[in-house]
Design an enzyme around this catalytic site. Structure first.
Site, short mmCIF file in Angstrom:
data_model
loop_
_atom_site.label_atom_id
_atom_site.label_comp_id
_atom_site.label_asym_id
_atom_site.label_seq_id
_atom_site.Cartn_x
_atom_site.Cartn_y
_atom_site.Cartn_z
N HIS B 82 -0.34 -2.69 7.31
CA HIS B 82 0.82 -2.63 7.33
C HIS B 82 0.79 -1.35 6.22
O HIS B 82 -0.52 -0.73 6.07
CB HIS B 82 1.08 -3.59 6.17
N ARG B 168 16.06 -8.42 -5.62
CA ARG B 168 15.09 -7.68 -6.34
C ARG B 168 16.11 -6.37 -5.61
O ARG B 168 16.14 -5.60 -7.14
CB ARG B 168 13.90 -7.51 -5.56
N SER B 183 5.79 -10.20 -1.23
CA SER B 183 7.39 -9.67 -0.17
C SER B 183 5.85 -9.72 0.75
O SER B 183 6.59 -9.70 1.73
CB SER B 183 7.59 -8.85 -0.96
#
Lengths: 452, 452
Positions: B82, B168, B183
């Site tokens: 990621h 958010r 998240s």
């Protein structure tokens, strides 16, 4: 400007400009700013606070979100009182007519009870037929004719406060000084007043449990009120024990009537006269505390205060015979006494416990939508410091049925402590707070030195 | 338990129990906890933080709010990567097939571009017909057949994250380390992975502008990942200049193809090989950095990585001829060069400026609902440190019309600085971060010492 940036500014400890607060408050009332954005901002305010200037601006915007009353046709300064809420505190009921009888116009907008504290509107409505949901025109006509009027917050009065308060209530953002200050002052400033006397309660039965917190709130209320051009004084008063000798809606109307007739409980009358004289001074009707005392006493002893109260009840649709014969006020079928186990002195009465007992009886609300029973409540036959005999009734619970009577009397029993020695006497009125600071309350001496 | 109390606990710096977080997250997904309550809590978390244990629990609850993928039928550890998002960062596209070709299953769920940073899904979708909205069954079958699959977050994958992220985004609560960590990790853990390599970008073009913030985020990601039983490593990499030599969706697919064919830009390939080798190690396919290098290079040089990419494109419905002939990828009609004013060196390329130019061209999004143009973008002909002649093209803007070409080329011109001296070289991969701490990245030496 966008909402995210405004929220982020307070999140990052920034000080808001007027334009930012305007964007937020007007947007929120219009619906452009969502509840979830307002609640994030409220939490940021809760945690980082606001300056007095920011709070004053926020308050003004909340006032301007709705109708603002004004009474230019009525002579003199308009003055009101606000209390942060206590147990047995029926002060508004005798106070407004007495101050009105002393020549001061008092446009009083009150609230309802929530949790263990009572509300003026609920008490008034135990008088059959009495309407508190007055539209501005009727409010004005009662005020003009009697010198005071007692209504509730209409949808048009500070709607931003109404919407924000409902949100704070469900998002853990109630106990914030700038948010409390703006909520209290926005409703009061929208009444069209020039001066305001605040009764900030302090103790177990109050929102503020200790002197430090009560003084901080009172200080900010007077500072922000001053920034808004209003003449504001705050008293810190004791709420470690219930005020007066009865708690419950109709019961407190009965006590209010006694006050107006000159035979109210000592502590209640001390508070009524202190707050009332301060209001008379703020209206410039008296130059000294002694002068205001004379005016207040005249209003009381002449019966003009009582007459004003009866006129208000009549004009607002209430059953006058009920206040003229208080034994016709709503009652409750079941009476249960709480007895002293031993002879000695009452050493403590926990106002929170007594308040909760009244809520359990159906005389108060757990939630805003709960309905209440006007006749239930608790009569206190002994105050803290008074002596008692074994087996004597210390209090009587007035209930709608045996079941709630039993529960409530157990609570009241738990709330009253007795002992072999009388406890030291506690001062009821502790401090006078102005925008410049605070001083222990010593009556005329304190007032006259602060005012000159 | 009630929502107000849970919010108030974090407001007052408390540490949440698992039951409290469960009440909040499950209630929010069900709709019992309102947006305005969640946003107040999010602001309290933003301002008071959460412990690694709280963040791990929150992450697990977010994972469990939806479907969790698992591939027990596929041999070996599943690993993914990621990135926190940069400009010109197309690393996922060549990385996943190369690591798959080295024998590691890579179930990769990616996102879309927002603001000045691009997104893997948008890039992939510039290949005609290619579907990224894979349902779990199709995702599994592509993964099984090719060794990797590239999909988007479905509604069933970590729905709590989806709902909380959207909130958010509009309440100023994005930039919070525990919320970012939960998240990122919730989506990745829901993929059914055993190991995860993180690329935490640092610099002007990244979410984290400085090393301190990037290290803090990387540290928390590895710590919380570890608490969740996953093997997680993070690299801090430079994002003070765009990665590679092209920014734009189809343009980056073209660069990805070059990478897979062994002729990608040096910096992009350095990052692909570093992240790829780390993934190979985390999958236990190699015991040392040197071994993993051999496996990675074999996957690259044998053409197996390229073959895997082509197979994925085919299975996910993409037009294979387009990747075999990259000049048939979507283009743009208007090309405009940004010229060097003087001879010298490129001293700086601001990735934020270039990224914003691509957004202005229509190649990125201002808002999540914006549609994008696959063919527009910016080609960089010179990287920072390279020499240039006066009048030479430093970059070419590919636009849909003259108007946007003009605007974007002005932005690109402003983003590129030249000077008479070459600037000092900056390291691309700066640190390796584990749950225990971080060390400057020195390749094999750092990896092998951290892993033993």
């Amino acid at each position: 400007m966008n909402v995210r940036e405004v929220i982020a500014k307070k999140r990052d400890r920034g000080e808001h400009s007027e334009a930012e607060l305007q964007f937020l408050v007007e947007g929120y009332v219009r619906g452009d700013v969502a509840d979830y954005q307002m609640s994030a901002w409220l939490m940021a305010v809760f945690l980082h606070g606001m300056s007095a200037a920011e709070t004053a601006t926020l308050t003004r915007l909340m006032v301007e979100s709705g109708d603002v009353l004004a009474f230019p046709e009525l002579p003199g300064k308009k003055v009101d009182k606000h209390s942060t809420g206590g147990v047995g505190d029926l002060v508004s009921l005798p106070l407004a007519p007495l101050v009105a009888a002393a020549g001061v116009f008092v446009p009083m907008i009150s609230g309802r009870g929530l949790g263990h504290t009572g509300g003026t509107l609920d008490k008034l409505e135990s008088i059959k037929g009495l309407r508190t949901g007055l539209e501005p025109d009727e409010f004005r006509s009662v005020l003009t004719e009697v010198g005071f009027a007692m209504g509730g917050q209409t949808a048009q009065l500070a709607p931003a406060d109404k919407k924000m308060y409902a949100l704070r209530d469900v998002t853990g953002t109630v106990e914030s000084i700038p948010l409390i200050v703006s909520s209290i002052l926005s409703k009061k400033v929208a009444e069209g007043i020039d001066g305001l006397v605040l009764d900030v309660k302090c103790g177990r039965g109050a929102f503020m449990k200790n002197e430090e917190d009560a003084l901080a709130l009172a200080q900010e209320l007077t500072r922000v009120g001053n920034l808004m051009g209003k003449n504001v004084r705050a008293f810190i008063t004791n709420m470690d024990t219930p005020l007066g000798n009865a708690i419950g809606n109709a019961l407190e109307v009965e006590v209010a009537i006694a006050c107006l007739k000159g035979n109210g409980p000592t502590d209640t009358m001390e508070l009524v006269s202190t707050l009332g004289q301060a209001m008379i001074c703020l209206a410039d009707k008296a130059a000294t505390w002694e002068e205001s005392e004379a005016l207040f006493q005249k209003a009381l002893q002449s019966g003009e205060g009582w007459n004003a109260f009866v006129s208000m009840v009549k004009l607002q649709g209430g059953d006058v015979s009920m206040v003229e014969n208080p034994n016709t006020l709503p009652g409750a079928p079941v009476h249960k006494d709480v007895l002293a186990a031993n002879a000695g002195f009452v050493t403590d009465i926990d106002p929170f416990g007594v308040g909760e007992a009244v809520v359990a009886l159906g005389g108060g609300r757990q939630k805003a939508e709960d309905s209440i029973h006007p006749g239930v409540g608790v009569r206190l036959h002994r105050k803290v410091g008074e002596s008692c005999e074994a087996g004597e009734s210390l209090a009587t619970v007035l209930a709608k049925d045996e079941e709630t009577a039993k529960q409530a009397s157990a609570r009241v029993e738990g709330a009253i402590k007795t002992g072999s020695e009388a406890p030291p006497e506690e001062k009821l009125v502790r401090y006078l707070v102005t925008a410049d600071g605070y001083e222990p309350w010593l009556g005329a001496k304190t007032w006259d030195s602060q005012s000159t």
